[in-house]
Design a protein around this motif. Structure first.
Motif, PDB file in Angstrom:
ATOM      1  N   VAL A 134     -12.271  21.750  -7.641  1.00  0.00           N
ATOM      2  CA  VAL A 134     -11.010  21.194  -8.129  1.00  0.00           C
ATOM      3  C   VAL A 134     -10.132  22.341  -8.610  1.00  0.00           C
ATOM      4  O   VAL A 134     -10.583  23.214  -9.350  1.00  0.00           O
ATOM      5  CB  VAL A 134     -11.272  20.166  -9.259  1.00  0.00           C
ATOM      6  CG1 VAL A 134      -9.969  19.775  -9.937  1.00  0.00           C
ATOM      7  CG2 VAL A 134     -11.974  18.937  -8.704  1.00  0.00           C
ATOM      8  N   GLY A 135      -8.900  22.357  -8.145  1.00  0.00           N
ATOM      9  CA  GLY A 135      -7.973  23.428  -8.480  1.00  0.00           C
ATOM     10  C   GLY A 135      -7.688  24.371  -7.327  1.00  0.00           C
ATOM     11  O   GLY A 135      -6.704  25.103  -7.353  1.00  0.00           O
ATOM     12  N   ASN A 136      -8.534  24.337  -6.290  1.00  0.00           N
ATOM     13  CA  ASN A 136      -8.326  25.210  -5.142  1.00  0.00           C
ATOM     14  C   ASN A 136      -7.279  24.558  -4.221  1.00  0.00           C
ATOM     15  O   ASN A 136      -7.573  24.037  -3.162  1.00  0.00           O
ATOM     16  CB  ASN A 136      -9.637  25.456  -4.400  1.00  0.00           C
ATOM     17  CG  ASN A 136      -9.509  26.510  -3.324  1.00  0.00           C
ATOM     18  OD1 ASN A 136      -8.409  26.911  -2.945  1.00  0.00           O
ATOM     19  ND2 ASN A 136     -10.654  26.965  -2.832  1.00  0.00           N
ATOM     20  N   ARG A 137      -6.039  24.624  -4.658  1.00  0.00           N
ATOM     21  CA  ARG A 137      -4.934  23.966  -3.943  1.00  0.00           C
ATOM     22  C   ARG A 137      -4.687  24.533  -2.546  1.00  0.00           C
ATOM     23  O   ARG A 137      -4.380  23.769  -1.633  1.00  0.00           O
ATOM     24  CB  ARG A 137      -3.676  23.994  -4.794  1.00  0.00           C
ATOM     25  CG  ARG A 137      -3.862  23.205  -6.084  1.00  0.00           C
ATOM     26  CD  ARG A 137      -2.577  22.727  -6.707  1.00  0.00           C
ATOM     27  NE  ARG A 137      -2.864  21.986  -7.926  1.00  0.00           N
ATOM     28  CZ  ARG A 137      -3.303  20.730  -7.970  1.00  0.00           C
ATOM     29  NH1 ARG A 137      -3.497  20.076  -6.863  1.00  0.00           N
ATOM     30  NH2 ARG A 137      -3.535  20.133  -9.120  1.00  0.00           N
ATOM     31  N   PRO A 138      -4.808  25.856  -2.327  1.00  0.00           N
ATOM     32  CA  PRO A 138      -4.618  26.345  -0.951  1.00  0.00           C
ATOM     33  C   PRO A 138      -5.635  25.750   0.033  1.00  0.00           C
ATOM     34  O   PRO A 138      -5.274  25.389   1.154  1.00  0.00           O
ATOM     35  CB  PRO A 138      -4.775  27.860  -1.080  1.00  0.00           C
ATOM     36  CG  PRO A 138      -4.375  28.152  -2.501  1.00  0.00           C
ATOM     37  CD  PRO A 138      -4.906  26.967  -3.287  1.00  0.00           C
TER      38      PRO A 138
END
Length: 193
Positions: A134-138
């Motif tokens: 969670v948080g790895n938007r790319p």
């Protein structure tokens, strides 16, 4: 299984070997790759050697992990890495990274679609899963552009740096690419409450 080479309009997707060790090592020095993937950190030359000379060939040989380097055909510059880990007879999990200087060009998305299409049509895979912390938007953006449907958040599903973390999960089905499944698919019908 023998390694497979695939091509797209802009990419050559092939296994990596000893000739690619230096390029893999250089790309993996990127702090973002070390932050969001499960590669060792710091990433040393011996890690790259083990990856290109042992891990990748063994994964292809036993059919457990099918790894593709994403290369520009002219000059064979390494632009990213993509792997399919077989989870069951009909389910695979995809993972990928892009070399820093090649991000934002859509190469990993293009490679992801091509490898998934190949898995659906040549390996009888009916579901390719994508997971990322969670948080790895790319990574999520690549998955969504490739057609993956984000299915939710799995608690404590990834271990990174010795710490359990929550993960997003998504899936791509053959029908998402206009392809038939090897087994019939009966989607759940939502019941009114």
């Amino acid at each position: 299984m023998e390694p497979v080479t695939l091509t797209t309009a802009r990419l050559l997707l092939r296994t990596v070997g000893p000739q690619d060790t230096d390029a893999v090592h250089a790309a993996a020095q990127d702090p973002d790759i070390q932050r969001w993937t499960t590669i060792p950190s710091p990433y040393l030359p011996e890690h790259a050697r083990s990856f290109t000379q042992e891990i990748v060939p063994e994964g292809w040989a036993n059919g457990s992990m099918l790894t593709f380097g994403l290369f520009l055909p002219e000059g064979e510059d390494l632009v990213g890495m993509l792997g399919l880990t077989m989870r069951s007879l009909s389910t695979a999990e995809i993972g990928f990274w892009a070399a820093k200087e090649h991000r934002g060009n859509g190469y990993v998305t293009e490679g992801t679609v091509e490898v998934c299409r190949w898995a659906f049509t040549h390996l009888s895979v009916d579901r390719v899963e994508w997971r990322a912390e969670v948080g790895n938007r790319p990574s999520r953006a690549v998955a969504e552009r490739a057609g993956f449907v984000i299915e939710g958040t799995l608690r404590s599903a990834i271990t990174h740096g010795g710490v359990r973390r929550d993960a997003w999960v998504g899936a791509l089905l053959p029908s998402d690419l206009g392809l038939p499944s090897t087994a019939p698919y009966l989607p759940a019908r939502v019941q009114p409450e």
